[in-house]
Design a protein around this motif. Structure first.
Motif, PDB file in Angstrom:
ATOM      1  N   THR A 103       0.839  -1.205   0.000  1.00  0.00           N
ATOM      2  CA  THR A 103       0.000   0.000   0.000  1.00  0.00           C
ATOM      3  C   THR A 103       0.871   1.252   0.000  1.00  0.00           C
ATOM      4  O   THR A 103       0.611   2.212  -0.744  1.00  0.00           O
ATOM      5  N   MET A 104       1.917   1.236   0.820  1.00  0.00           N
ATOM      6  CA  MET A 104       2.822   2.391   0.868  1.00  0.00           C
ATOM      7  C   MET A 104       3.456   2.639  -0.493  1.00  0.00           C
ATOM      8  O   MET A 104       3.561   3.773  -0.969  1.00  0.00           O
ATOM      9  N   LEU A 105       3.873   1.531  -1.086  1.00  0.00           N
ATOM     10  CA  LEU A 105       4.556   1.634  -2.375  1.00  0.00           C
ATOM     11  C   LEU A 105       3.626   2.221  -3.433  1.00  0.00           C
ATOM     12  O   LEU A 105       3.995   3.116  -4.191  1.00  0.00           O
ATOM     13  N   VAL A 106       2.397   1.719  -3.467  1.00  0.00           N
ATOM     14  CA  VAL A 106       1.421   2.189  -4.444  1.00  0.00           C
ATOM     15  C   VAL A 106       1.146   3.684  -4.251  1.00  0.00           C
ATOM     16  O   VAL A 106       1.109   4.463  -5.206  1.00  0.00           O
ATOM     17  N   GLY A 147      -2.514   9.893  -4.021  1.00  0.00           N
ATOM     18  CA  GLY A 147      -1.792   8.882  -3.243  1.00  0.00           C
ATOM     19  C   GLY A 147      -2.680   8.271  -2.181  1.00  0.00           C
ATOM     20  O   GLY A 147      -2.714   7.051  -1.998  1.00  0.00           O
ATOM     21  N   ILE A 148      -3.409   9.139  -1.488  1.00  0.00           N
ATOM     22  CA  ILE A 148      -4.290   8.651  -0.421  1.00  0.00           C
ATOM     23  C   ILE A 148      -5.377   7.748  -1.001  1.00  0.00           C
ATOM     24  O   ILE A 148      -5.613   6.637  -0.526  1.00  0.00           O
ATOM     25  N   LEU A 149      -6.010   8.227  -2.076  1.00  0.00           N
ATOM     26  CA  LEU A 149      -7.087   7.439  -2.690  1.00  0.00           C
ATOM     27  C   LEU A 149      -6.574   6.091  -3.179  1.00  0.00           C
ATOM     28  O   LEU A 149      -7.215   5.057  -2.979  1.00  0.00           O
ATOM     29  N   SER A 150      -5.395   6.098  -3.799  1.00  0.00           N
ATOM     30  CA  SER A 150      -4.862   4.840  -4.316  1.00  0.00           C
ATOM     31  C   SER A 150      -4.592   3.871  -3.160  1.00  0.00           C
ATOM     32  O   SER A 150      -4.836   2.671  -3.274  1.00  0.00           O
ATOM     33  N   GLY A 151      -4.105   4.412  -2.030  1.00  0.00           N
ATOM     34  CA  GLY A 151      -3.833   3.554  -0.870  1.00  0.00           C
ATOM     35  C   GLY A 151      -5.110   2.948  -0.315  1.00  0.00           C
ATOM     36  O   GLY A 151      -5.166   1.763   0.038  1.00  0.00           O
ATOM     37  N   ILE A 152      -6.145   3.778  -0.233  1.00  0.00           N
ATOM     38  CA  ILE A 152      -7.417   3.281   0.303  1.00  0.00           C
ATOM     39  C   ILE A 152      -8.012   2.234  -0.645  1.00  0.00           C
ATOM     40  O   ILE A 152      -8.474   1.177  -0.213  1.00  0.00           O
ATOM     41  N   LEU A 153      -7.937   2.513  -1.944  1.00  0.00           N
ATOM     42  CA  LEU A 153      -8.464   1.558  -2.918  1.00  0.00           C
ATOM     43  C   LEU A 153      -7.697   0.240  -2.868  1.00  0.00           C
ATOM     44  O   LEU A 153      -8.274  -0.842  -2.921  1.00  0.00           O
ATOM     45  N   PHE A 154      -6.395   0.369  -2.746  1.00  0.00           N
ATOM     46  CA  PHE A 154      -5.547  -0.821  -2.717  1.00  0.00           C
ATOM     47  C   PHE A 154      -5.891  -1.694  -1.511  1.00  0.00           C
ATOM     48  O   PHE A 154      -6.006  -2.919  -1.610  1.00  0.00           O
ATOM     49  N   SER A 155      -6.098  -1.037  -0.379  1.00  0.00           N
ATOM     50  CA  SER A 155      -6.446  -1.817   0.807  1.00  0.00           C
ATOM     51  C   SER A 155      -7.883  -2.326   0.714  1.00  0.00           C
ATOM     52  O   SER A 155      -8.218  -3.369   1.286  1.00  0.00           O
TER      53      SER A 155
END
Lengths: 325, 514
Positions: A49-52, A74-82
């Motif tokens: 998640t951090m990397l993404v 970045g935040i949205l991508s992290g939330i989506l990834f998780s």
């Protein structure tokens, strides 16, 4: 000589400031790990998640020329990834360790692939002019010698991390959601029996961990450094998980443990000036991690024995008083 | 006037085809204590699960105060005033008593919690109903009685009018049971209505106003407790005469098969749980161990079966020391073991019945063929034992978890008995199971003993120890306090004195009898 220089380096305000900066990338994901651990579905894809998020932040800010859009992306991508992890685990019934591992591998390879597609470089985004978040100079405090250097002039993620620790602590222990989250993690059957939706609670916990991890990732690529590097998280997402346990699964404990690892990290930077193989120096944080976990294990065990003893004594004395009645 | 609760023609067929309720009509009147009895698997728990919303009926109707209701979840039922006091406490161990009482419905102040109010509410309810709990105590550190009271307060907090108890006394000491019954009477005084499921006929006559008997998913009858007798109820439950007294042929005891010498055991926390225990087991004899639970019986069994190592002393079978050996080695020496906790030690509940029946022998022929297990032999073995021991299941391939408590225990008993042991160590063999299975297991124990097996029987049920045993020893605080060579010649009160350490025989008195 060299050695003295190192000592001076360690006991300086700059060193402490650097510890805070370095620790931020551990504190944030560690809080995320803590939340999911307490909810009973530990997020082991913090690393991915951090990397993404680190990657997305750089790419979005680089192409949009807007730092804040980058942060948001970045935040949205992290939330989506998780959310992917949560969906696999909670709705499709995948083992969370397997799903998390798969996502970590996906993040590692996927970011490099996309980096190459977008910038033509497989190692770093340095050809792309990406944004860096502003630093904050605290009035008055910045003028105090030593303290000013330690506390002022950090980027917003550093301050955000400590504010979030405070908020997460409140969330976990002083809100309904927090109580429900801990109940679900400890005894899902009991929680469900009183109408708590265990799946939804865990889903939320994983999303929050994604949010926290994304800030950790952004801190690496948009504050600590100003570009994305292949696999730049370098195991921080896993060390963050170790901090959760070392910290006794409590917010402030977890943060302290994360800072301890941050110190080790900063130390390895300082010791790099000595004539020691760099590999050895770089191994220090990990050696400390293992050592800390061993110490923690021994401590928990003796605490457990101590607790059992006290409990039995209390039961015995209670039984005695009842008998006397 | 309509009944408080009326369940009409309830049918419940589980997805595995088991018909748990088959056209049940059941009424509860306001303010009564209504007992439901029946063998395990008779359908009483299912019926109650339907009433409190955790299961949905296949067909049928529920009326509360004459109004038809549908419960999709326990929360729906609670909104209509029906709540369950679970036998397995639904509590978060690290939370305080008050936190558990209000869990899921915490009082709040803005976005935060109102912890003070939670404590006050707990205190208030606790005083109102005479259910003493310490609101700030951490749940995992308090005793079972108080945890049960938390469970009751939890549903009272939600304003429940009808409380369903599922075998509430199974986990309680006699004193705690008394306290519970007192609390139940207060609840009735305050206008609540109580349904309780039980196996213990004595409790039915002691506390209930009316009693309903279930068998095979049907109701056999509901009667006023005042008109019921224990024998009559037992007959209704199993549909035949139950011998509450055991009939056993006198048999001359055989050779000494196990001798236990100076056995001591110290727990991890440094408590001496067994102190210089010495006794012998003889073929064709049941040696009963009488004692209040927690006086070392569990540890004795665990040491004798290889689950724990003794601090000193030994047990010898065939001139070979078996203590300190692995459980498998102990079993090879001819010792079988019915563990007191069938769910965690006796069975693997998620594994099939067939597999559970071979866990002590899969490594031997005919089960082992070359490097693999011969599934055909396993299946046949399962079929045979299921038939011989009357385990109620459509197939041996089903997981043990699909069985009722009594049938689970039959699986354990079938495995242990069919290993043809020289020595059988039976710990709480009939705990928490229905009358039919209990009778069956007791008969089997006596039969084994008559056929020449040495039996060590540990039971918290004193009447079981007294009626099954040939010889009895009493245990108190890890020591043998008395030995009675003829079990039929000792009274309950007499044994009680030795069990509680009030009386004690001297070593000389006991020596020849052990």
């Amino acid at each position: 000589m060299n050695f003295n220089l190192v000592l001076q380096g360690i006991f300086s305000a700059l060193f402490i400031a650097s510890v805070l900066r370095i620790s931020t990338a551990l504190v944030l994901p560690a809080l995320g790990g803590l939340i999911t651990d307490l909810a009973g579905s530990i997020n082991i894809s913090l690393e991915g998640t951090m990397l993404v998020s680190a990657f997305t932040g750089v790419i979005v800010s680089g192409f949009s020329h807007n730092v804040w859009l980058g942060v948001l992306g970045g935040i949205l991508s992290g939330i989506l990834f998780s959310a992917l992890l949560a969906y696999f685990h909670l709705y499709l019934g995948t083992n969370i360790i397997l799903a998390g591992t798969a996502l970590n591998i996906l993040a590692s390879g996927g970011t490099v692939f996309l980096l190459f597609m977008l910038t033509g470089d497989k190692g770093s985004s340095s050809t792309l002019a990406s944004g860096v978040v502003p630093t904050v100079n605290i009035p008055f405090i910045q003028d105090i010698p030593f303290l000013g250097t330690v506390l002022s002039g950090h980027n917003i993620f550093v301050y955000g991390a400590f504010l979030l620790t405070f908020l997460i602590n409140k969330l976990l222990y002083n809100t309904k959601f927090g109580v429900h989250l801990r109940a679900v993690g400890e005894d899902p059957v009991a929680a469900t029996s009183v109408g708590i939706n265990a799946r939804r609670t865990k889903f939320m916990a994983i999303l929050i961990s994604g949010f926290l991890a994304s800030l950790g990732g952004l801190n690496l690529s948009m504050a600590y450094l100003s570009s994305f590097q292949r696999d730049m998280t370098a195991g921080r997402g896993f060390i963050a998980l170790a901090a959760v346990y070392l910290g006794g699964r409590k917010p402030w404990g977890t943060v302290l443990a994360a800072i301890l690892f941050g110190i080790a990290d900063a130390l390895s930077n300082q010791l790099g000036t000595l004539n020691i193989p760099s590999q050895l120096v770089q191994a220090i944080p990990y050696a400390i991690t293992i050592l800390a976990l061993v110490v923690n294990g021994i401590r928990t065990r003796s605490q457990l024995i101590e607790q059992t003893k006290r409990f039995q004594e209390r039961e015995l004395s209670r039984a005695n008083t009842e008998e006397q009645k | 006037m309509a009944s408080l609760v009326e369940m009409r023609n309830i049918v419940k067929i589980y997805s595995n085809g088991v018909v748990a309720n088959n056209g049940v009509d059941f009424q509860i009147e306001k303010g009564e204590i209504h007992a439901i009895v029946g063998e395990n698997g008779a359908g009483k728990t299912t019926l109650m699960k339907i009433l409190y919303g955790s299961e949905q009926p296949t067909s049928g109707e529920i009326l509360i105060n004459g109004e038809s209701v549908v419960f999709k979840s326990p929360l729906d039922a609670m909104k209509k005033g029906v709540g369950m006091v679970h036998q397995n406490f639904m509590q978060v161990p690290s939370f305080t008593a008050a936190e558990n009482v209000v869990l899921g419905h915490e009082p709040s102040k803005g976005i935060g919690l109102d912890k003070k109010k939670a404590i006050e509410a707990t205190k208030e309810l606790s005083e109102q109903y005479g259910l003493y709990v310490e609101p700030t105590a951490i749940t995992e550190s308090i005793n079972v009685g108080m945890r049960q009271r938390i469970e009751i307060l939890k549903i009272l907090y939600l304003g429940v009018e009808i409380l369903i108890f599922d075998e509430p006394t199974a986990v309680l000491t006699p004193q705690e049971t008394k306290d519970l019954f007192k609390a139940v009477r207060v609840l009735i005084e305050k206008g609540k209505t109580i349904v309780f499921i039980t196996h213990k006929l004595r409790e039915v006559t002691e506390i209930s106003d009316r009693v309903t008997v279930m068998r095979n998913g049907k109701i056999m009858g509901t009667l006023k407790t005042a008109d019921a007798t224990r024998e009559g109820l037992a007959r209704m439950m199993v549909g035949r005469e139950v011998f509450l007294d055991i009939h056993k042929k006198p048999v001359k005891r055989g050779q000494k098969v196990m001798s236990v010498k100076d056995l001591s055991f110290v727990s991890e926390t440094g408590h001496t749980m067994l102190r210089d225990l010495s006794f012998n087991l003889y073929a064709s004899e049941i040696l009963g161990v009488a004692g209040v639970e927690g006086n070392g019986q569990t540890e004795l069994v665990e040491v004798l079966t290889g689950l724990r190592e003794p601090a000193s002393g030994s047990a010898v079978v065939d001139e070979k020391i078996v203590t300190g050996k692995t459980p498998r080695e102990v079993r090879q020496a001819g010792v079988a073991h019915i563990p007191e906790d069938r769910l965690s030690n006796g069975l693997s509940v998620s594994a099939s019945i067939d597999d559970n029946l071979i866990v002590d022998r899969f490594f031997k022929p005919p089960f082992k063929k070359g490097l693999v297990i011969d599934q055909q032999v396993v299946e046949n073995n399962g079929k045979e034992l299921i038939k011989e021991f009357g385990i109620l299941t459509p197939s041996g391939e089903l997981p043990v978890s699909s069985l009722s408590g009594g049938n689970m225990q039959k699986v354990v008993v079938a495995r242990e008995f069919s290993s043809n042991p020289k020595i059988l160590i039976a710990a709480q063999p009939t705990r928490g199971i229905d009358v039919g299975a209990t009778e069956f297991i007791r008969d089997q124990l006596v039969k084994k003993r008559t056929d020449g097996t040495a039996v060590l029987l540990i039971s918290a049920d004193l009447s079981e120890v007294m009626s099954l045993s040939d010889r009895i020893i009493t245990m108190f605080e890890g020591e043998i306090t008395g030995v009675f060579p003829d079990a039929s010649k000792v009274g309950e009160e007499e044994l009680g004195c030795y069990m509680l350490g009030v009386k004690r025989q001297t070593a000389e008195e006991m020596e020849a009898l052990l």
